[in-house]
Design a protein around this motif. Structure first.
Motif, PDB file in Angstrom:
ATOM      1  N   ALA A   1      11.612  14.567 -66.827  1.00 34.66           N
ATOM      2  CA  ALA A   1      10.174  14.487 -67.093  1.00 34.66           C
ATOM      3  C   ALA A   1       9.744  13.109 -67.555  1.00 34.66           C
ATOM      4  O   ALA A   1       8.558  12.755 -67.423  1.00 34.66           O
ATOM      5  CB  ALA A   1       9.786  15.532 -68.126  1.00 34.66           C
ATOM      6  N   PHE A   2      10.669  12.321 -68.111  1.00 36.47           N
ATOM      7  CA  PHE A   2      10.304  11.001 -68.613  1.00 36.47           C
ATOM      8  C   PHE A   2      10.464   9.920 -67.556  1.00 36.47           C
ATOM      9  O   PHE A   2       9.884   8.853 -67.670  1.00 36.47           O
ATOM     10  CB  PHE A   2      11.142  10.662 -69.855  1.00 36.47           C
ATOM     11  CG  PHE A   2      10.707  11.446 -71.054  1.00 36.47           C
ATOM     12  CD1 PHE A   2       9.732  10.963 -71.899  1.00 36.47           C
ATOM     13  CD2 PHE A   2      11.250  12.690 -71.315  1.00 36.47           C
ATOM     14  CE1 PHE A   2       9.299  11.691 -72.993  1.00 36.47           C
ATOM     15  CE2 PHE A   2      10.839  13.431 -72.399  1.00 36.47           C
ATOM     16  CZ  PHE A   2       9.856  12.932 -73.246  1.00 36.47           C
ATOM     17  N   GLU A   3      11.224  10.222 -66.533  1.00 36.41           N
ATOM     18  CA  GLU A   3      11.431   9.237 -65.475  1.00 36.41           C
ATOM     19  C   GLU A   3      10.291   9.240 -64.470  1.00 36.41           C
ATOM     20  O   GLU A   3       9.965   8.212 -63.880  1.00 36.41           O
ATOM     21  CB  GLU A   3      12.759   9.529 -64.764  1.00 36.41           C
ATOM     22  CG  GLU A   3      13.177   8.448 -63.793  1.00 36.41           C
ATOM     23  CD  GLU A   3      14.593   8.638 -63.274  1.00 36.41           C
ATOM     24  OE1 GLU A   3      14.868   8.180 -62.148  1.00 36.41           O
ATOM     25  OE2 GLU A   3      15.412   9.244 -63.993  1.00 36.41           O
ATOM     26  N   HIS A   4       9.675  10.404 -64.270  1.00 38.38           N
ATOM     27  CA  HIS A   4       8.635  10.522 -63.246  1.00 38.38           C
ATOM     28  C   HIS A   4       7.386  11.171 -63.836  1.00 38.38           C
ATOM     29  O   HIS A   4       7.399  12.354 -64.164  1.00 38.38           O
ATOM     30  CB  HIS A   4       9.135  11.372 -62.080  1.00 38.38           C
ATOM     31  CG  HIS A   4      10.343  10.812 -61.401  1.00 38.38           C
ATOM     32  ND1 HIS A   4      10.313   9.671 -60.632  1.00 38.38           N
ATOM     33  CD2 HIS A   4      11.641  11.239 -61.404  1.00 38.38           C
ATOM     34  CE1 HIS A   4      11.527   9.419 -60.188  1.00 38.38           C
ATOM     35  NE2 HIS A   4      12.345  10.347 -60.640  1.00 38.38           N
ATOM     36  N   PRO A   5       6.272  10.419 -63.969  1.00 40.63           N
ATOM     37  CA  PRO A   5       5.015  11.024 -64.425  1.00 40.63           C
ATOM     38  C   PRO A   5       4.569  12.130 -63.473  1.00 40.63           C
ATOM     39  O   PRO A   5       4.921  12.137 -62.288  1.00 40.63           O
ATOM     40  CB  PRO A   5       4.029   9.845 -64.412  1.00 40.63           C
ATOM     41  CG  PRO A   5       4.880   8.624 -64.411  1.00 40.63           C
ATOM     42  CD  PRO A   5       6.143   8.979 -63.713  1.00 40.63           C
TER      43      PRO A   5
END
Length: 445
Positions: free
Chosen positions: A86-90
């Motif tokens: 979840a933090f790598e891809h908005p």
């Protein structure tokens, strides 16, 4: 606090974890089977992920924590970890990723769940912080339910006919009790060190002194909020935080999200159905800025997070904090509107069996309630089991919401549970109640 029975009994704990995981998966299946595959892969709002991303993300997190971390097993699909980080891809860019198609995502999640249940059956609930009292299993059940709530928000944002149905809450007679309740001043225990599945931002238990204050007996209703609109609340900068005023002017916000005025009446869209706004329900889909502006217009304010928790947990007679307003027992359908049993809040004043010792109603369930407080760590906070759950969100950018909504499962909702979001957010199932200071020297406890 009276320790829940499942703290010390391994078999009761195992049954509880199995029930929580099963309930979450049944709900996930409902939310992802009620529409065709094109609706699963589409992005219905840039604020939300495609439903199929949530489905595989749920399985991926379960694999990481229950299979890899708890059981030490080899990864099933290590190549997809980055896709579902979840933090790598908005959210806005997730539709462009090579996501697992719906059938493959279902098979993956089912394979992980089968192996996870084997791990649950063989795990001794001791030895590490992850396994102590079954924390990892409770964390995963909460994680899935949180994504189920997110997927329900996506269903609300989705255009087209209704895909979900549920019975309405039972009718309630008009609430005729006192409009507000005095919460005596004094210390109380905030947070928890004993709740086995409490997340890191709820910990540790600590003492807070709260001066006396009055709090609304029920959440603010649609009828009350309509009075704010009718009095020009959205056109008078006196009531608005400066950033909030700029935001509503820039985005032409004139009413809660999903409301529109037609023929002199307020209508709303709710899960694909257009209906009259019910006057006695708690207002829903308002931002922190809107809640704050209403409170100022009413000559009141939003309660602080500590005030909200004292109203919800402090038992003046017993002089202790309970798990819920009604005591330590898990919620029943007679006490709170939770778990997507209904697709709307119950009328204000419902669930008298769920009232606090002081008589405050609907503190758990129905609508998330905005508070005045920024999302900050408690004294002695320690991130666990990873910084990205809470720590990276601490600061003035996020406001705290409390209490849960009709879309929240009981496993992810208790008197200490903390939610947070940006003050502009309105797609969430958010409402509020107001408070005011009591005169100095008012009763303490």
């Amino acid at each position: 606090m009276t320790d829940p029975a499942f703290l010390t009994d391994p078999e009761t704990l195992r049954e509880r974890a199995l029930a929580a995981l099963t309930r979450a998966r049944d709900r996930t299946a409902l939310l992802t089977s009620c529409v065709e595959d094109p609706d699963l892969t589409a992005q219905h709002s840039p604020l939300m992920s495609p439903l199929v991303w949530d489905l595989a993300h749920i399985g991926n997190q379960e694999e990481m924590w229950l299979l890899r971390e708890v059981a030490g097993r080899e990864a099933i699909r290590p190549e997809i970890d980055g896709l579902y980080d979840a933090f790598e891809h908005p959210r806005a860019e997730r539709p462009s990723l090579p996501l697992l198609p719906p059938d493959e995502a279902r098979r993956y999640a089912a394979e992980v769940r089968g192996r996870a249940l084997d791990v649950l059956e063989s795990t001794a609930f001791r030895g590490t912080r992850l396994t102590e009292a079954g924390f990892a299993f409770g964390m995963i059940a909460q994680h899935e339910q949180q994504h189920d709530e997110t997927m329900l928000i996506t269903h609300q944002l989705r255009k087209g006919p209704a895909a979900l149905t549920a019975p309405d809450p039972a009718p309630a007679p008009p609430f005729t009790g006192p409009a507000e309740v005095l919460v005596p001043g004094g210390p109380f225990t905030m947070g928890t060190s004993a709740e086995p599945w409490a997340l890191d931002n709820e910990r540790p238990a600590h003492q807070r002194f709260v001066p006396p204050f009055f709090i609304d007996t029920t959440p603010v209703t649609n009828a009350a909020y309509q009075a704010f609109i009718a009095d020009g609340g959205y056109t008078d900068p006196r009531w608005w935080d400066s950033d909030g005023w700029s935001h509503i002017r820039a985005h032409s916000v004139e009413a809660p999200l999903f409301w529109r005025r037609e023929g002199g009446e307020w209508l709303r869209r709710r899960f694909g159905v257009t209906e009259l706004v019910p006057p006695d329900e708690p207002v829903l889909h308002v931002s922190w800025y809107e809640a704050d502006a209403y409170a100022r217009w009413a000559g009141r304010r939003l309660p602080t997070e500590a005030e909200w928790e004292k109203a919800a947990r402090h038992d003046p007679a017993a002089r202790r904090s309970t798990r819920y307003p009604w005591g330590d027992a898990d919620p029943t359908p007679e006490q709170a509107n939770l778990g997507q049993r209904h697709l709307r809040p119950a009328p204000a004043g419902s669930y008298p069996e769920g009232a606090s010792p002081l008589g405050v109603r609907q503190l758990i369930g129905d609508v998330w309630e905005w508070t005045a407080s920024d999302f900050l760590p408690y004294p002695g906070f320690t991130a666990f089991p990873y910084r990205e759950y809470s720590e990276v969100f601490f600061g003035p950018e996020h406001k705290v919401l409390r209490g849960g909504s009709f879309a929240v499962d009981a496993v992810a909702c208790r008197g200490t549970f903390r939610n947070w979001d940006y003050p502009i957010r309105r797609q969430i199932f958010s409402g509020f109640r107001t408070a005011r200071d009591a005169a100095p020297g008012t009763e303490t406890s």
